[in-house]
Design an enzyme around this catalytic site. Sequence first.
Site, PDB file in Angstrom:
ATOM      1  N   CYS A   2       0.815  -1.210   0.000  1.00  0.00           N
ATOM      2  CA  CYS A   2       0.000   0.000   0.000  1.00  0.00           C
ATOM      3  C   CYS A   2       0.854   1.267   0.000  1.00  0.00           C
ATOM      4  CB  CYS A   2      -1.015  -0.025   1.134  1.00  0.00           C
ATOM      5  SG  CYS A   2      -2.312   1.208   0.897  1.00  0.00           S
ATOM      6  N   HIS A 116      -3.884  -4.630  -0.074  1.00  0.00           N
ATOM      7  CA  HIS A 116      -3.508  -5.068   1.269  1.00  0.00           C
ATOM      8  C   HIS A 116      -3.510  -6.598   1.330  1.00  0.00           C
ATOM      9  CE1 HIS A 116      -3.678  -1.233   3.539  1.00  0.00           C
ATOM     10  NE2 HIS A 116      -4.384  -0.870   2.483  1.00  0.00           N
ATOM     11  N   GLU A 118      -2.670  -8.506   3.725  1.00  0.00           N
ATOM     12  CA  GLU A 118      -3.141  -8.970   5.034  1.00  0.00           C
ATOM     13  C   GLU A 118      -4.657  -8.959   5.149  1.00  0.00           C
ATOM     14  OE1 GLU A 118      -3.103  -4.523   5.589  1.00  0.00           O
ATOM     15  OE2 GLU A 118      -1.999  -5.965   4.380  1.00  0.00           O
TER      16      GLU A 118
END
Length: 136
Positions: A2, A116, A118
């Site tokens: 990001c 992202h 995650e």
Amino acid sequence: MCIGFQLLYAGSEENPGVAGLGVFPGTVALLPAGEKHPQMQWNQLMPCRGPADGRADGGNGAGPVGPLSGLGEKPWVYFVHSYAPPIGPETVAVCDYGGPVAAVVVRDNVWGAQFHPEKSGRSGLAMLANFVALAA
């Protein structure tokens, strides 16, 4: 990932006059007009050059795996951003958000992702596992 991805570029319209790391040329710019800012949604990655595993140079310097290895043809990942860098020779995957938007970059052992990992479920975990495999 990001914002770190965006820092790899020479600069950003978000903070004019503040230099980025300059690993890649170009200025990070606001997403296309007419689209909601930020892009906050699931979107598909579309490999745009090189082999589907995301090795922009066909493996030269990227080791046995690339960021997209094992993710499938058009994996879904989660984005939250209002700015994106230009598409360049380092871009190995884009998403469509009012036109193509740089989503994954590779040059030698440098990888970057606009989304992202995650927050991207199995696809994100697979990409992070690819990074760990390369680092090992």
